[in-house]
Design an enzyme around this catalytic site. Structure first.
Site, PDB file in Angstrom:
ATOM      1  N   GLN A 141      49.659  33.229  44.494  1.00  0.00           N
ATOM      2  CA  GLN A 141      50.844  33.876  44.510  1.00  0.00           C
ATOM      3  C   GLN A 141      51.945  33.503  45.385  1.00  0.00           C
ATOM      4  O   GLN A 141      53.036  33.245  45.141  1.00  0.00           O
ATOM      5  CB  GLN A 141      50.766  35.452  44.257  1.00  0.00           C
ATOM      6  CG  GLN A 141      50.274  35.875  42.821  1.00  0.00           C
ATOM      7  CD  GLN A 141      50.159  37.285  42.951  1.00  0.00           C
ATOM      8  OE1 GLN A 141      51.215  38.153  43.155  1.00  0.00           O
ATOM      9  NE2 GLN A 141      49.102  38.097  42.794  1.00  0.00           N
TER      10      GLN A 141
ATOM     11  N   TYR B 190      55.651  33.211  38.979  1.00  0.00           N
ATOM     12  CA  TYR B 190      56.431  32.460  40.153  1.00  0.00           C
ATOM     13  C   TYR B 190      56.800  30.940  39.383  1.00  0.00           C
ATOM     14  O   TYR B 190      57.300  30.207  40.242  1.00  0.00           O
ATOM     15  CB  TYR B 190      55.749  32.513  41.336  1.00  0.00           C
ATOM     16  CG  TYR B 190      55.980  33.785  42.032  1.00  0.00           C
ATOM     17  CD1 TYR B 190      57.129  33.962  42.686  1.00  0.00           C
ATOM     18  CD2 TYR B 190      54.969  34.485  42.277  1.00  0.00           C
ATOM     19  CE1 TYR B 190      57.179  35.256  43.361  1.00  0.00           C
ATOM     20  CE2 TYR B 190      55.112  35.760  43.107  1.00  0.00           C
ATOM     21  CZ  TYR B 190      56.295  35.964  43.426  1.00  0.00           C
ATOM     22  OH  TYR B 190      56.299  37.045  44.200  1.00  0.00           O
TER      23      TYR B 190
ATOM     24  N   ASN C 183      45.895  35.993  45.440  1.00  0.00           N
ATOM     25  CA  ASN C 183      46.994  36.490  46.375  1.00  0.00           C
ATOM     26  C   ASN C 183      47.432  34.790  46.886  1.00  0.00           C
ATOM     27  O   ASN C 183      48.476  34.838  47.160  1.00  0.00           O
ATOM     28  CB  ASN C 183      46.336  37.125  47.317  1.00  0.00           C
ATOM     29  CG  ASN C 183      46.233  38.638  47.037  1.00  0.00           C
ATOM     30  OD1 ASN C 183      46.849  39.120  46.126  1.00  0.00           O
ATOM     31  ND2 ASN C 183      45.759  39.465  47.900  1.00  0.00           N
TER      32      ASN C 183
ATOM     33  N   LYS D 281      49.577  36.463  52.582  1.00  0.00           N
ATOM     34  CA  LYS D 281      49.125  35.157  52.209  1.00  0.00           C
ATOM     35  C   LYS D 281      50.564  34.273  52.099  1.00  0.00           C
ATOM     36  O   LYS D 281      50.781  33.256  52.248  1.00  0.00           O
ATOM     37  CB  LYS D 281      48.472  34.849  50.996  1.00  0.00           C
ATOM     38  CG  LYS D 281      47.177  35.456  50.974  1.00  0.00           C
ATOM     39  CD  LYS D 281      46.134  34.557  51.516  1.00  0.00           C
ATOM     40  CE  LYS D 281      44.682  34.945  51.286  1.00  0.00           C
ATOM     41  NZ  LYS D 281      43.523  33.775  51.856  1.00  0.00           N
TER      42      LYS D 281
ATOM     43  N   GLY E 142      37.588  37.311  54.405  1.00  0.00           N
ATOM     44  CA  GLY E 142      37.063  36.582  53.702  1.00  0.00           C
ATOM     45  C   GLY E 142      36.802  35.013  54.054  1.00  0.00           C
ATOM     46  O   GLY E 142      35.764  34.827  54.685  1.00  0.00           O
ATOM     47  N   GLY E 143      37.786  34.238  53.646  1.00  0.00           N
ATOM     48  CA  GLY E 143      37.836  32.734  54.140  1.00  0.00           C
ATOM     49  C   GLY E 143      38.020  32.456  55.740  1.00  0.00           C
ATOM     50  O   GLY E 143      37.539  31.826  56.270  1.00  0.00           O
ATOM     51  N   GLY E 144      38.655  33.469  56.395  1.00  0.00           N
ATOM     52  CA  GLY E 144      38.696  33.378  57.715  1.00  0.00           C
ATOM     53  C   GLY E 144      40.153  33.277  58.269  1.00  0.00           C
ATOM     54  O   GLY E 144      40.426  33.115  59.587  1.00  0.00           O
ATOM     55  N   GLY E 145      41.250  32.842  57.376  1.00  0.00           N
ATOM     56  CA  GLY E 145      42.446  32.585  57.639  1.00  0.00           C
ATOM     57  C   GLY E 145      43.301  33.503  58.499  1.00  0.00           C
ATOM     58  O   GLY E 145      43.728  33.150  59.505  1.00  0.00           O
TER      59      GLY E 145
ATOM     60  N   SER F 197      41.880  32.997  44.182  1.00  0.00           N
ATOM     61  CA  SER F 197      41.625  34.289  43.406  1.00  0.00           C
ATOM     62  C   SER F 197      42.523  35.052  43.117  1.00  0.00           C
ATOM     63  O   SER F 197      42.674  36.206  42.236  1.00  0.00           O
ATOM     64  CB  SER F 197      40.294  35.068  44.075  1.00  0.00           C
ATOM     65  OG  SER F 197      40.787  35.703  45.055  1.00  0.00           O
TER      66      SER F 197
ATOM     67  N   LYS G 259      49.905  57.584  50.020  1.00  0.00           N
ATOM     68  CA  LYS G 259      50.818  57.130  48.584  1.00  0.00           C
ATOM     69  C   LYS G 259      51.197  55.968  48.635  1.00  0.00           C
ATOM     70  O   LYS G 259      52.336  55.382  47.946  1.00  0.00           O
ATOM     71  CB  LYS G 259      52.296  58.118  48.692  1.00  0.00           C
ATOM     72  CG  LYS G 259      51.821  59.515  49.098  1.00  0.00           C
ATOM     73  CD  LYS G 259      50.963  60.386  48.176  1.00  0.00           C
ATOM     74  CE  LYS G 259      50.579  61.767  48.825  1.00  0.00           C
ATOM     75  NZ  LYS G 259      49.618  62.316  47.854  1.00  0.00           N
TER      76      LYS G 259
END
Length: 330
Positions: A93, A125, A90, A63, A189-192, A88, A285
């Protein structure tokens, strides 16, 4: 016709260079063997998996790319006092990171069910947090109110051409980093992210197949088949993959997404996601969030779909997950 173009995505890559990371690609012979064991033996070698590690990105997810591009473009043409979004976690941020990078304040409208780690990171932030009911209507409505009152620019989490341009820069890097890339798999999700990546490949390298993986209950395949958005602004999808709980694809995003073949949309459930999440933790990992495991969940579930590909790129979209303190159980 979509306003999103490969030319614009190429320009975004130049614009955000030095602001965001060029993330690495990792491989796993163990996971390659696991996939090979699920594919009937033939003359063609089994596919190899390549994991694009956006969990190592600034602010912990892909994002940051879209947010950085949107902020940079807005400030080049508009005199705004700051930025606002709903998220929600990401994207919140990411926008908080990007706004701070350009010395502008940021406000993030957060659904009340957002993961604590993500909300704390947004605040770290320097962004202002505004909590609302977990519906798209409440989130968007509050954003517009704040933008009007404070002269803030709204940067939508996905349904924004500038955001999609930034997300699409992942496609450029993956093509440069993975020799013989012939398939890309990512969560939707939203498609971006899907919109940006699909658009760039459709123009620059249409031989690369792009697969969108949705959580059970989203029903994107039905909308793609119909060629129109069939959702209303209903409740979020009930899934452990919190990054893709949003139900509808954005209107602008769908302009690109509807051009995908119906067969490019794959559906996974929470059990599929949890199993893939554990595999990535144990074999690679890596710390990722459940949404980051969605592409691997699809590749393993639909191994027959991927049997004829050679080099498959999977986007590990983020690594923002709550830390479980082992000392608390003592």
């Amino acid at each position: 016709m979509s306003a999103l173009t490969a030319v614009a995505i190429d320009a975004a890559a130049q614009r955000i260079a030095g602001v965001v990371h060029r993330t690495p690609v990792m491989t796993s012979e163990s996971l390659d063997r696991l996939l090979a064991d699920r594919i009937p033996k033939g003359s063609k070698p089994a596919p190899k998996l390549y994991f694009k590690c956006e969990n190592f990105q600034k602010a912990g997810s892909f994002k940051a790319r879209g947010a950085a591009n949107a902020v940079a473009k807005t400030l080049a043409t508009s005199d705004v006092s700051g930025f606002v979004t709903h998220s929600s976690g990401n994207h919140g941020q990411a926008l908080a990171f990007a706004a701070a990078r350009f010395n502008k304040p940021c406000t993030v409208v957060v659904p009340s069910n957002a993961p604590k780690a993500k909300v704390s990171a947004i605040a770290a932030y320097g962004a202002e947090i505004v909590s609302v009911e977990p519906t798209i209507t409440a989130r968007k409505g509050t954003c517009h109110e704040l933008a009007e009152k404070r002269n803030l620019a709204i940067v939508d989490p996905h349904d924004d051409w500038d955001v999609m341009e930034g997300q699409g820069t992942i496609a450029i890097e993956m093509f440069e980093q993975i020799d013989g890339l012939d398939a890309v798999v990512l969560a939707v999700g939203g498609g971006g992210l899907l919109g940006g990546v699909a658009q760039w490949f459709s123009e620059r390298h249409p031989e690369v197949a792009v697969f969108a993986v949705e959580p059970e209950g989203k029903d994107l395949r039905k909308s793609v088949k119909a060629g129109t958005r069939l959702w209303d602004s209903g409740a979020p999808v009930d899934t452990i993959a919190d990054g893709i709980r949003v139900l509808p694809i954005g209107e602008k995003c769908f302009e690109v997404v509807k051009t995908l073949p119906e067969s490019a949309v794959l559906t996974v459930n929470d059990s599929d996601i949890a199993s893939a999440w554990r595999l990535i933790h144990e074999r690679l990992k890596l710390v990722i969030e459940p949404t980051g495991a969605v592409p691997l969940a699809a590749v393993l579930k639909y191994s027959d779909v991927f049997a004829n590909f050679s080099n498959i790129g999977l986007v590990l979209c983020g690594g923002n997950v709550d830390f479980v303190d082992p000392l608390r159980s003592k």
